[in-house]
Design a protein around this motif. Structure first.
Motif, PDB file in Angstrom:
ATOM      1  N   TYR A 254       0.835  -1.254  -0.071  1.00  0.00           N
ATOM      2  CA  TYR A 254       0.029   0.141  -0.134  1.00  0.00           C
ATOM      3  C   TYR A 254       0.930   1.303   0.134  1.00  0.00           C
ATOM      4  CZ  TYR A 254      -3.954  -3.079   0.873  1.00  0.00           C
ATOM      5  OH  TYR A 254      -4.892  -3.920   1.018  1.00  0.00           O
ATOM      6  N   LEU A 257       2.118   1.597  -3.531  1.00  0.00           N
ATOM      7  CA  LEU A 257       0.871   2.262  -4.374  1.00  0.00           C
ATOM      8  C   LEU A 257       0.785   3.717  -3.876  1.00  0.00           C
ATOM      9  CD1 LEU A 257      -1.745  -0.402  -4.314  1.00  0.00           C
ATOM     10  CD2 LEU A 257      -0.507   0.541  -6.364  1.00  0.00           C
ATOM     11  N   GLY A 258       0.733   4.294  -2.834  1.00  0.00           N
ATOM     12  CA  GLY A 258       0.831   5.538  -2.551  1.00  0.00           C
ATOM     13  C   GLY A 258       1.896   6.414  -2.809  1.00  0.00           C
ATOM     14  N   LYS A 269      -5.924   9.457  -3.878  1.00  0.00           N
ATOM     15  CA  LYS A 269      -5.435   8.025  -3.868  1.00  0.00           C
ATOM     16  C   LYS A 269      -4.254   7.785  -3.166  1.00  0.00           C
ATOM     17  CE  LYS A 269      -7.358   5.589  -7.950  1.00  0.00           C
ATOM     18  NZ  LYS A 269      -7.150   4.979  -9.372  1.00  0.00           N
ATOM     19  N   TYR A 273      -3.982   5.383   0.115  1.00  0.00           N
ATOM     20  CA  TYR A 273      -3.083   4.016   0.225  1.00  0.00           C
ATOM     21  C   TYR A 273      -2.092   4.407   1.334  1.00  0.00           C
ATOM     22  CZ  TYR A 273      -5.140   1.715  -3.623  1.00  0.00           C
ATOM     23  OH  TYR A 273      -5.862   0.983  -4.429  1.00  0.00           O
ATOM     24  N   ASP A 276      -3.482   3.583   4.617  1.00  0.00           N
ATOM     25  CA  ASP A 276      -3.779   2.247   5.014  1.00  0.00           C
ATOM     26  C   ASP A 276      -2.355   1.441   5.290  1.00  0.00           C
ATOM     27  OD1 ASP A 276      -6.278   2.558   4.360  1.00  0.00           O
ATOM     28  OD2 ASP A 276      -6.418   1.557   2.485  1.00  0.00           O
TER      29      ASP A 276
END
Length: 484
Positions: A254, A257-258, A269, A273, A276
């Motif tokens: 995550y 992705l962030g 987004k 992420y 999370d």
């Protein structure tokens, strides 16, 4: 970076079976579930084992391994320490010391980790177990990597490759060498090593490890600005670690992705992420990753002009990175907070932090990052007057560079030098961005061309500095020094 700690928990399965002599059914079942990557069942059976055999070192060690795989580091450490107290057998202690060292390392406690890893390495050498030596050399090298001592870390990883062992026991060294090359800006070699790691792991049925490496490869493509491949590999790897219930690696996915969406300026987004991921790494007490999330969130809030919140996150991230001894993250924090003060118009404070980041990157040998910060310092000193131009193709090249889209900057630069072959700014911008992509020969060619097309002292100062940096990255110090 920085990112390797999520890949640490390698079990040398045959060593555990060979060196831990046990007849207890529950203990054997715990190891079997570990080998099939059924960590939930391994934990349940391990709990039963220690309830039935509370003074059995093997039971506590297996439960520690299972907790580590799912990111429960405090519980993993508790049971590893119990295992240490319950045995004096050298082959057992070799594995237990390594486990304790790894847990401390993932928690960011490098000073606590190193003595345990060195004790384990000494036992591996004494017992002549080369596979264990490979594991320990990798883990000790990662400590020096986190401290920014890239060449010292590389020497440990290369020592692994010199051991006469099966390639499966060299795979972590290949992964770690890839991290070194990525940090140094040699993305081509980094990708080659990571692809080799994925191929070997898949060939041996180590699909969880292959998934972790795919996430790492995706993060490398993010740095290369190949966002399509970055997203594909990170998502593919994330799906793999989810299947086996590896919560810490899922959280790291995550974060990757962030970071990707942050670079793409999709802040909604990115923030989702990263938060999370932050929840997962805080639960696992993985402080090095927690520091990275604070820095990334701070950079996002800077770009959104929420300067007060940005400053809080960046200072928290820098403090935590310093606490766990991670020089790469600490230096990234100095860079981000320098850019924050630049945006707020505090030139002196911005220069102080950016200079600190530049010097640290140079001392590590992270030349690509150092070059980026060097340019940021130049822009801070003179504003944008030397980067503005009436030719739209040249301006586009600089705009793409400032957005860190170096591939598009190169394409715009090619168009600029084609249309304006005698424009020094066009050649300078093209050379600059070839350098960011690691194409050093082309970078040198166009930067030298820029040198020949201007006599302005201020312009030449900038060009000379870039030529010196390129020669330095090529390992040609004799030619670098006169320009620097």
């Amino acid at each position: 970076m920085r990112t390797a700690l999520g890949l640490l928990f390698i079990i040398l399965g045959f060593l555990a079976v060979k060196n831990f002599a046990f007849a207890q059914q529950e203990v054997m079942a715990c190891y079997r579930f570990l080998y099939t990557q059924n960590y939930k069942n391994a934990i349940e059976v391990g709990k039963r084992a220690i309830k039935k055999y509370p003074k059995n070192a093997n039971a506590h060690y297996c439960l520690s391994l299972a907790y580590a795989w799912v990111g429960e580091l405090k519980l993993a450490l508790e049971h590893a320490k119990k295992a240490e107290r319950l045995t004096s057998k050298k082959t057992d202690l070799l594995l237990i010391y390594n486990q304790i060292g790894l847990i401390y390392l993932t928690m960011g406690l490098q000073d606590e980790a190193l003595p345990y890893l060195n004790k384990s390495l000494n036992l591996a050498k004494e017992l002549g177990i080369r596979e264990a030596q490979a594991l320990l050399l990798n883990n000790i090298g990662l400590i020096y990597f986190g401290r920014g001592e890239l060449n010292k870390a590389l020497s440990y990883f290369e020592d692994v490759l010199r051991l006469e062992i099966n390639e499966i026991y060299k795979v972590q060294a290949y992964n770690n060498i890839a991290l070194i090359y990525r940090t140094k800006g040699d993305y081509r070699r980094a990708v080659e090593y990571l692809q080799r790691v994925i191929e070997i792991n898949e060939r041996y049925g180590r699909y969880r490890e292959a998934s972790l490496t795919k996430m790492n490869l995706g993060n490398t493509y993010r740095e290369m600005k190949d966002y399509e491949k970055a997203e594909r590999y990170i998502l593919d790897g994330l799906e793999g670690v989810k299947k086996v219930g590896d919560k810490l690696s899922e959280a790291i996915g995550y974060i990757f992705l962030g970071w990707l969406y942050k670079d793409k300026k999709d802040y909604e987004k990115a923030e989702r992420y990263l938060l999370d991921g932050l929840e997962g790494v805080k639960k696992a007490n993985a402080k090095p990753f927690e520091a990275i999330v604070y820095l990334l969130l701070g950079s996002i809030y800077k770009d959104k002009k929420n300067y007060e919140l940005a400053e809080k996150y960046l200072l928290d991230g820098i403090a935590l990175a310093k606490q766990v001894g991670n020089k790469l993250s600490e230096t990234l924090g100095y860079r981000y907070i320098g850019l924050l003060y630049k945006d707020r118009g505090n030139k002196d404070t911005a220069k102080e932090y950016l200079t600190r980041a530049y010097n640290l990157y140079k001392s590590m040998g992270a030349e690509v990052y150092a070059q980026e910060v060097f340019i940021e310092l130049q822009e801070l000193e003179k504003g944008a007057e030397n980067l503005t131009t009436s030719q739209p193709e040249v301006e586009a090249c600089f705009n793409f560079h400032n957005a860190r889209d170096y591939k598009k900057a190169v394409e715009a630069g090619k168009e600029a030098v084609k249309k304006y072959p005698n424009n020094f700014k066009a050649h300078y911008c093209l050379g600059l961005n070839y350098g960011m992509l690691g194409e050093l020969k082309l970078a040198l060619e166009h930067t030298k061309r820029a040198e020949s097309l201007t006599s302005n002292k201020r312009d030449l100062m900038e060009i000379y500095s870039l030529i010196g940096v390129i020669y330095e990255r090529m390992g040609d110090l004799d030619n670098a020094l006169p320009f620097l």
